[in-house]
Design a protein around this motif. Structure first.
Motif, PDB file in Angstrom:
ATOM      1  N   PRO A 134       0.818  -1.226   0.000  1.00 52.61           N
ATOM      2  CA  PRO A 134       0.000   0.000   0.000  1.00 52.61           C
ATOM      3  C   PRO A 134       0.850   1.274   0.000  1.00 52.61           C
ATOM      4  CG  PRO A 134      -0.190  -1.174   2.100  1.00 52.61           C
ATOM      5  CD  PRO A 134       0.604  -2.045   1.190  1.00 52.61           C
ATOM      6  N   GLU A 135       0.241   2.342  -0.493  1.00 56.05           N
ATOM      7  CA  GLU A 135       0.936   3.634  -0.559  1.00 56.05           C
ATOM      8  C   GLU A 135       1.101   4.221   0.842  1.00 56.05           C
ATOM      9  OE1 GLU A 135       1.743   5.607  -3.460  1.00 56.05           O
ATOM     10  OE2 GLU A 135       1.341   3.829  -4.680  1.00 56.05           O
ATOM     11  N   ASN A 136       2.137   5.030   0.975  1.00 60.49           N
ATOM     12  CA  ASN A 136       2.352   5.812   2.188  1.00 60.49           C
ATOM     13  C   ASN A 136       1.329   6.944   2.236  1.00 60.49           C
ATOM     14  OD1 ASN A 136       4.240   5.523   4.204  1.00 60.49           O
ATOM     15  ND2 ASN A 136       5.618   7.076   3.415  1.00 60.49           N
ATOM     16  N   ASP A 137       0.752   7.189   3.401  1.00 63.17           N
ATOM     17  CA  ASP A 137      -0.148   8.330   3.551  1.00 63.17           C
ATOM     18  C   ASP A 137       0.219   9.011   4.869  1.00 63.17           C
ATOM     19  OD1 ASP A 137      -2.161  10.079   3.008  1.00 63.17           O
ATOM     20  OD2 ASP A 137      -3.800   8.624   3.157  1.00 63.17           O
ATOM     21  N   ARG A 138      -0.295  10.226   5.066  1.00 63.72           N
ATOM     22  CA  ARG A 138       0.039  10.913   6.325  1.00 63.72           C
ATOM     23  C   ARG A 138      -1.248  11.338   7.012  1.00 63.72           C
ATOM     24  NH1 ARG A 138       5.027  14.777   7.737  1.00 63.72           N
ATOM     25  NH2 ARG A 138       4.291  15.408   9.776  1.00 63.72           N
ATOM     26  N   LYS A 139      -1.875  10.366   7.688  1.00 63.48           N
ATOM     27  CA  LYS A 139      -3.203  10.621   8.241  1.00 63.48           C
ATOM     28  C   LYS A 139      -3.295  10.220   9.718  1.00 63.48           C
ATOM     29  CE  LYS A 139      -6.124  11.669   4.582  1.00 63.48           C
ATOM     30  NZ  LYS A 139      -5.107  12.002   3.640  1.00 63.48           N
ATOM     31  N   LEU A 140      -2.174  10.195  10.398  1.00 68.17           N
ATOM     32  CA  LEU A 140      -2.191   9.797  11.801  1.00 68.17           C
ATOM     33  C   LEU A 140      -1.992  10.998  12.719  1.00 68.17           C
ATOM     34  CD1 LEU A 140      -0.070   6.512  12.074  1.00 68.17           C
ATOM     35  CD2 LEU A 140      -2.357   6.835  12.987  1.00 68.17           C
ATOM     36  N   PHE A 141      -2.634  10.950  13.865  1.00 66.04           N
ATOM     37  CA  PHE A 141      -2.344  11.882  14.962  1.00 66.04           C
ATOM     38  C   PHE A 141      -1.883  11.067  16.166  1.00 66.04           C
ATOM     39  CE2 PHE A 141      -5.930  14.085  12.713  1.00 66.04           C
ATOM     40  CZ  PHE A 141      -5.208  15.187  12.285  1.00 66.04           C
ATOM     41  N   ASP A 142      -1.230  11.743  17.096  1.00 68.61           N
ATOM     42  CA  ASP A 142      -0.932  11.063  18.362  1.00 68.61           C
ATOM     43  C   ASP A 142      -2.218  10.781  19.127  1.00 68.61           C
ATOM     44  OD1 ASP A 142       1.900  10.764  18.385  1.00 68.61           O
ATOM     45  OD2 ASP A 142       2.102  12.926  18.684  1.00 68.61           O
ATOM     46  N   LEU A 143      -3.126  11.759  19.102  1.00 65.69           N
ATOM     47  CA  LEU A 143      -4.395  11.604  19.809  1.00 65.69           C
ATOM     48  C   LEU A 143      -5.504  12.160  18.938  1.00 65.69           C
ATOM     49  CD1 LEU A 143      -6.178  11.129  22.357  1.00 65.69           C
ATOM     50  CD2 LEU A 143      -5.447  13.374  23.168  1.00 65.69           C
ATOM     51  N   LYS A 144      -6.560  11.372  18.760  1.00 62.33           N
ATOM     52  CA  LYS A 144      -7.707  11.844  17.993  1.00 62.33           C
ATOM     53  C   LYS A 144      -8.954  11.748  18.864  1.00 62.33           C
ATOM     54  CE  LYS A 144     -10.614  10.820  14.077  1.00 62.33           C
ATOM     55  NZ  LYS A 144     -11.020   9.781  13.145  1.00 62.33           N
ATOM     56  N   ILE A 145      -9.595  12.899  19.070  1.00 58.47           N
ATOM     57  CA  ILE A 145     -10.849  12.954  19.825  1.00 58.47           C
ATOM     58  C   ILE A 145     -11.960  13.117  18.794  1.00 58.47           C
ATOM     59  CG2 ILE A 145     -12.173  14.276  21.547  1.00 58.47           C
ATOM     60  CD1 ILE A 145      -9.705  13.390  22.894  1.00 58.47           C
ATOM     61  N   THR A 146     -12.994  12.274  18.876  1.00 59.85           N
ATOM     62  CA  THR A 146     -14.081  12.417  17.889  1.00 59.85           C
ATOM     63  C   THR A 146     -15.384  12.812  18.564  1.00 59.85           C
ATOM     64  OG1 THR A 146     -14.371  10.029  18.055  1.00 59.85           O
ATOM     65  CG2 THR A 146     -13.209  10.821  16.140  1.00 59.85           C
ATOM     66  N   ASN A 147     -16.201  13.553  17.817  1.00 61.42           N
ATOM     67  CA  ASN A 147     -17.585  13.864  18.209  1.00 61.42           C
ATOM     68  C   ASN A 147     -17.731  14.579  19.538  1.00 61.42           C
ATOM     69  OD1 ASN A 147     -18.647  12.586  15.885  1.00 61.42           O
ATOM     70  ND2 ASN A 147     -18.340  10.600  16.875  1.00 61.42           N
ATOM     71  N   ALA A 148     -16.796  15.429  19.886  1.00 65.19           N
ATOM     72  CA  ALA A 148     -16.931  16.191  21.127  1.00 65.19           C
ATOM     73  C   ALA A 148     -17.850  17.386  20.874  1.00 65.19           C
ATOM     74  CB  ALA A 148     -15.562  16.681  21.593  1.00 65.19           C
ATOM     75  N   THR A 149     -18.637  17.732  21.869  1.00 64.52           N
ATOM     76  CA  THR A 149     -19.492  18.916  21.758  1.00 64.52           C
ATOM     77  C   THR A 149     -18.698  20.134  22.214  1.00 64.52           C
ATOM     78  OG1 THR A 149     -21.442  17.592  22.145  1.00 64.52           O
ATOM     79  CG2 THR A 149     -21.672  19.967  22.507  1.00 64.52           C
ATOM     80  N   TYR A 150     -18.716  21.150  21.401  1.00 64.25           N
ATOM     81  CA  TYR A 150     -17.955  22.368  21.694  1.00 64.25           C
ATOM     82  C   TYR A 150     -18.915  23.536  21.618  1.00 64.25           C
ATOM     83  CZ  TYR A 150     -14.501  26.118  20.931  1.00 64.25           C
ATOM     84  OH  TYR A 150     -13.761  27.260  21.011  1.00 64.25           O
ATOM     85  N   GLU A 151     -18.987  24.316  22.672  1.00 61.90           N
ATOM     86  CA  GLU A 151     -19.922  25.450  22.698  1.00 61.90           C
ATOM     87  C   GLU A 151     -19.203  26.728  22.327  1.00 61.90           C
ATOM     88  OE1 GLU A 151     -21.220  24.844  26.672  1.00 61.90           O
ATOM     89  OE2 GLU A 151     -22.866  23.512  26.081  1.00 61.90           O
TER      90      GLU A 151
END
Ligand SMILES: [Zn+2]
Length: 489
Positions: free
Chosen positions: A313-330
Motif C-alpha cells: 500500500p501507498e504511504n499516507d500521512r493521516k495519523l495523529f498522536d491523539l484523535k478525539i471524535t464527536n466532542a461537543t464544543y460550545e
C-alpha cells in the motif's frame, strides 16, 4: 513405545531443521544479544559512535577507513566486512535527526563480531563485501536536525555536490561500483499505510531513475529485495508497511544511485505504537536488513515476482498522536460537534538525549478520514475550559508539602496552578497540570489549530476526562497520567 519415541525424535528434528533454515526468526529471537546497549536514544551523537568504531578497527574481521569529513570536520567512517565480489553499500542518517538505522547498523556489527550463526555468516562473507557508512550527517545529528551545517538537504545535493558529505557518499559509491545500496532514513511517525489506521512502521521505495519510471534490471532487483523485506516485516508488524511515491527526483541520491547502476533500496523507519525511542523499529531494521543481506548473498531474491512490489500500500500521512471524535464544543452559546487531531511535538534539550513535549492541535472538524495512535469517542461529552487554582504557591515544594495532588486538582476542574518561584532551568511542568507565574494571564479559552490542547470533557455535570498538553487522562482508571504539562511564565 520405541516407535512413539522415534516419531517424536523425527518431528523434533524436522522442527529444528526448519528453525535453522529460517534465519529471520532466529535473528528476531536472539536480538537482545546483539543490541548495542549504548545507543538506546534517538538523539545519538557522533562522539557516541567513535569508541564503537575504534573497537571494530581493532577487530581483524572488519576494515575501517575514514573516507571523508563533515563540514565541521567530523570523521565519516566506512566499515567493511566480507571477501565476496558482490558489493553492498549501506549509508544511514544523511538527515541528522534520523538515527534508527544507525543504531541497527551497530547491532549488525555486533552480530558479525560474534561467533554465532557460523553457517549463515560464512555464506554472507564469502559472497559479499558489505560496506557501512553510518551517520553521514554528523553535524546535523549534533543538533538533531535534518539539514547539514550548510543548511541544505543532502538528499537534494546529488548533482551539485556542494557538501563534503555528499561528495563522500558519491565517491565511495563510485569506487565500489556497488551492486546494492541501502539508503537508510526515518520518516514522520504520522505516516500510515493508506486508508488504514496502521502506522507505516517501515516504508520502502525502489527509486525511479527517470521520469518515465522505467524498470530495468537494476531497479527490478531493488524491488525484489523490497518484496522480500516486506514479507518479513508483515510477520512482526502486520499491515504496517507502505511504499513511497516513486516520482523521479533528479536531485536526490536514491534516484541517482539507482541511475548510476546500484540497485537502491530506500528504507524509512516510521512510527510504532508506544515506541517513542523507536527501539522496536530498530530491531525490525536489524532483522530485515540482515535477512536481506543473506538473501542477496544466496541469490534467492532473484525469483521474487516484481508485481508483488505494486501490491504494497501507498504511504499516507493521516495519523495523529491523539484523535478525539464527536466532542461537543460550545461557541457563542451554540453547540457544535468537533473532531480534534492532536500531536505531541518534541522540544529538544541542548546537549542532551532527552526532550520534552509541547503539544498542538493540528486539525479540527470532520477528521473521519484520519486516525490516531490513541483515539477517544467523545460522543455526549462537552469540552470545558480548565480553571486556575485559587490558592497560590511559593514553590513546587510548598505545593507538595501541602499535599496538593495534581489529579485531584484536575478532577475539581483546575488545569493551572500559580507558582511564584518557577526555577529557571525548569523547562516543563513535572505534573499533568500547567504551572503559571504569579503574573501570567491565561488567554480566553478557545479550541483552535496551533493552540496547546488543554481542556476537560464533561458529561451530566461531571468531569470524567482531561486533555492536558495533548495527553489524555482518564480519572476513573488513572490511565494516561504523565509528567509533562507546560510552564507559562
Ligand atoms: Zn531522511
Amino acid at each position: 513405545m520405541k516407535t512413539k519415541f522415534s516419531i517424536l525424535l523425527f518431528l523434533v528434528t524436522i522442527y529444528s531443521f526448519g528453525q535453522k533454515e529460517d534465519i529471520t526468526t532466529a535473528l528476531y529471537e536472539t536480538y537482545e544479544k546483539y543490541k548495542e546497549p549504548s545507543l538506546d536514544k534517538r538523539r545519538i551523537k557522533h562522539h557516541d559512535l567513535q569508541p564503537l568504531i575504534a573497537q571494530y578497527e581493532q577487530n581483524p574481521k572488519f576494515t575501517v577507513k575514514v573516507v571523508g569529513r563533515s563540514i565541521e570536520g567530523r570523521d565519516l567512517s566506512l566499515v567493511s566486512i566480507g571477501e565476496g565480489t558482490t558489493n553492498v553499500y549501506l549509508w544511514s542518517q544523511m538527515h541528522g535527526n534520523e538515527p534508527t538505522a544507525t543504531q541497527a547498523i551497530f547491532d549488525i556489527f555486533k552480530f558479525f563480531a560474534s561467533d554465532d550463526f557460523e553457517t549463515e555468516k560464512k555464506a554472507i562473507l564469502k559472497n559479499l563485501r558489505i560496506h557501512f557508512l553510518p551517520m553521514l550527517n554528523p553535524d546535523g545529528a549534533e543538533v538533531f536536525q535534518r539539514r547539514n551545517r550548510l543548511g541544505i538537504d543532502i538528499n537534494r545535493d546529488a548533482l551539485r555536490l556542494q557538501s563534503p558529505e555528499s561528495r563522500t557518499l558519491k565517491r565511495v559509491r563510485d569506487s565500489l561500483q556497488a551492486d546494492f545500496g541501502f539508503n537508510l532514513h526515518d520518516q514522520s511517525t504520522y505516516y500510515n499505510a493508506e486508508r488504514t489506521e496502521k502506522p507505516a512502521t517501515i516504508s520502502y521505495l525502489a527509486p525511479a531513475y527517470n521520469y518515465e519510471k522505467e524498470i530495468n534490471e537494476v531497479r527490478g532487483n531493488a524491488m525484489k529485495v523490497i518484496v522480500f523485506m516486506n514479507n518479513i516485516i508483515q510477520k512482526y508488524a502486520p499491515g504496517q508497511v507502505a511504499k513511497y511515491n516513486d516520482d523521479f527526483e533528479p536531485r536526490a541520491f536514491g534516484d541517482n544511485i539507482q541511475k548510476w547502476g546500484t540497485s537502491t533500496i530506500l528504507i524509512e523507519s516510521g512510527g510504532y505504537a508506544n515506541d517513542v525511542e523507536k527501539q522496536e523499529i530498530r530491531k525490525l531494521n536489524y532483522v530485515s536488513i540482515l535477512s536481506a543481506i543473506y538473501t542477496i548473498a544466496k541469490g534467492n531474491y532473484a525469483d521474487i515476482p516484481i508485481t508483488d512490489y505494486e501490491k504494497i500500500p501507498e504511504n499516507d500521512r493521516k495519523l495523529f498522536d491523539l484523535k478525539i471524535t464527536n466532542a461537543t464544543y460550545e461557541l457563542l452559546d451554540k453547540p457544535y460537534v468537533l473532531d480534534i487531531g492532536i500531536n505531541r511535538l518534541e522540544v529538544d534539550i541542548e546537549d542532551s538525549t532527552e526532550f520534552w513535549y509541547s503539544s498542538r492541535i493540528i486539525d479540527q472538524g470532520d477528521l473521519s478520514t484520519y486516525y490516531g495512535y490513541e483515539a477517544f469517542d467523545a460522543t455526549g461529552y462537552t469540552i470545558k475550559p480548565g480553571k486556575v487554582y485559587t490558592e497560590h504557591f511559593k514553590s513546587l515544594q510548598q505545593m507538595s508539602d501541602q499535599g496538593k495532588d495534581p489529579i485531584s486538582l484536575l478532577k475539581s476542574g483546575y488545569t493551572y496552578v500559580r507558582i511564584a518561584n518557577i526555577p529557571k532551568e525548569q523547562l516543563s511542568s513535572p505534573f499533568p497540570v500547567h504551572m503559571i507565574s504569579s503574573t501570567y494571564e491565561v488567554p480566553e479559552f478557545n479550541i483552535e489549530v496551533g493552540l496547546n490542547p488543554t481542556f476537560l470533557l464533561e458529561k451530566n455535570g461531571v468531569v470524567k476526562y482531561a486533555v492536558i498538553n495533548g495527553f489524555f487522562i482518564d480519572f476513573e482508571s488513572g490511565k494516561g497520567v504523565f509528567e509533562n504539562a507546560m510552564i507559562y511564565r
